[in-house]
Design a protein around this motif. Sequence first.
Motif, mmCIF file in Angstrom:
data_model
loop_
_atom_site.group_PDB
_atom_site.id
_atom_site.type_symbol
_atom_site.label_atom_id
_atom_site.label_comp_id
_atom_site.label_asym_id
_atom_site.label_seq_id
_atom_site.Cartn_x
_atom_site.Cartn_y
_atom_site.Cartn_z
ATOM 1 N N SER A 110 0.797 -1.226 0.000
ATOM 2 C CA SER A 110 0.000 0.000 0.000
ATOM 3 C C SER A 110 0.829 1.276 0.000
ATOM 4 O O SER A 110 0.384 2.306 -0.500
ATOM 5 C CB SER A 110 -0.934 0.008 1.215
ATOM 6 N N GLU A 174 -7.479 2.914 -0.149
ATOM 7 C CA GLU A 174 -8.460 2.003 -0.723
ATOM 8 C C GLU A 174 -7.958 1.345 -2.002
ATOM 9 O O GLU A 174 -8.420 0.276 -2.383
ATOM 10 C CB GLU A 174 -9.757 2.749 -1.009
ATOM 11 N N LEU A 177 -6.715 -2.023 -1.345
ATOM 12 C CA LEU A 177 -7.661 -2.971 -0.766
ATOM 13 C C LEU A 177 -7.933 -4.139 -1.698
ATOM 14 O O LEU A 177 -7.935 -5.299 -1.279
ATOM 15 C CB LEU A 177 -8.966 -2.245 -0.422
ATOM 16 N N ASP A 178 -8.163 -3.857 -2.975
ATOM 17 C CA ASP A 178 -8.482 -4.916 -3.926
ATOM 18 C C ASP A 178 -7.332 -5.904 -4.089
ATOM 19 O O ASP A 178 -7.552 -7.086 -4.365
ATOM 20 C CB ASP A 178 -8.830 -4.314 -5.289
ATOM 21 N N GLN A 179 -6.100 -5.424 -3.933
ATOM 22 C CA GLN A 179 -4.936 -6.285 -4.137
ATOM 23 C C GLN A 179 -4.742 -7.271 -2.989
ATOM 24 O O GLN A 179 -4.221 -8.368 -3.196
ATOM 25 C CB GLN A 179 -3.665 -5.443 -4.285
ATOM 26 N N LEU A 181 -7.185 -7.858 -0.183
ATOM 27 C CA LEU A 181 -8.325 -8.262 0.633
ATOM 28 C C LEU A 181 -8.517 -9.778 0.619
ATOM 29 O O LEU A 181 -8.616 -10.413 1.673
ATOM 30 C CB LEU A 181 -9.598 -7.562 0.137
ATOM 31 N N PHE A 182 -8.547 -10.380 -0.583
ATOM 32 C CA PHE A 182 -8.739 -11.827 -0.669
ATOM 33 C C PHE A 182 -7.532 -12.569 -0.110
ATOM 34 O O PHE A 182 -7.665 -13.623 0.524
ATOM 35 C CB PHE A 182 -8.988 -12.230 -2.124
#
Length: 334
Positions: A110, A174, A177-179, A181-182
Amino acid sequence: MIFKSNYLKVAGLLVGVALLLLLMCGGLIFGYANTNWKMAYDAFTSFDGSNEHLIISNVRLPRSLIGAVVGASLAIAGAIMQALTKNPLASPSVFGINAGAGFFIVIAVSIFYVDSMQAYTWIAFTGAAVTAFAVYFIGSFGREGLTPMKLTLAGAAMAALFSSLTQGLLVVNEAALDQVLFWLAGSVQGRKMESLLTVLPYVGTAIVLSILLSQKINVLTMGEDVAKGLGQRTGIVKLIAALIVIVLGGSSVAVAGPIAFIGIVIPHFVRFLVGNDYRWIIPYCAILGGAFLVFADILARFIIMPEEVPVGVMTAFIGTPFFVYIARRGFGRS
């Protein structure tokens, strides 16, 4: 202890290897895409470039291999941590090792936009080492010194701290986040073979060292005074064991994110099978830990099909009852 003779232990180990191989083969064919055993065989003997063969060779094969390696690493790390701390709840997840390694990787993604698997690996090692030192340091405070209860509380506190900091970073940034989260939920889905090959030299070396160190761990579990009386350099043994835990835990987080409960459930189940001899515990943990994670990954594909549940959610669902039982039994005795 169920397997009392060495012959039974060897036979059990061979059965475990067969079970692991069977589950890994199952990982090649079970899932949303309609495949079967013949397609899996043809994908490696007469590859034709079809979607089914691509899914089997490029998606499911790395997934099964990574699941086996990560499961083995977490189970061995948990077994060694329980031996060193004499704490039945010790594991990379409970002591915050996973959370610390994950937090350092989230910082790298991040803030510094790191996207190299090699970099992830070393960053995870650093986070795991910092967390391990912090838990040991905090758990040593007070007149009683280091105790299993204080270690557990220190580990839980560090895990909560790093988890909170991770969530705070993702709220602020944010875009990252997509990178992650999973990945933060713990998953082997979508991982590539290159990820496994990056950490495999470190994991392989750590597993070999853990097997070579198993006899010394047996002596150490008899008590530090006894070990010193037998001529063992306990400080060196503990240092090597701690480095093994850091490498195994950090590698697992770098590849699959923080996956919980394997490091607790599997070592206790293995002791139920073979007793307290770490010459058997280590190889059994490697085999059954890998089998457990591969099995959980297969289940995760069917819970909400066509979507998939992160395998970390499945291990938590399966492992939570065992964790509660072990906690009640362990602290009841203390």
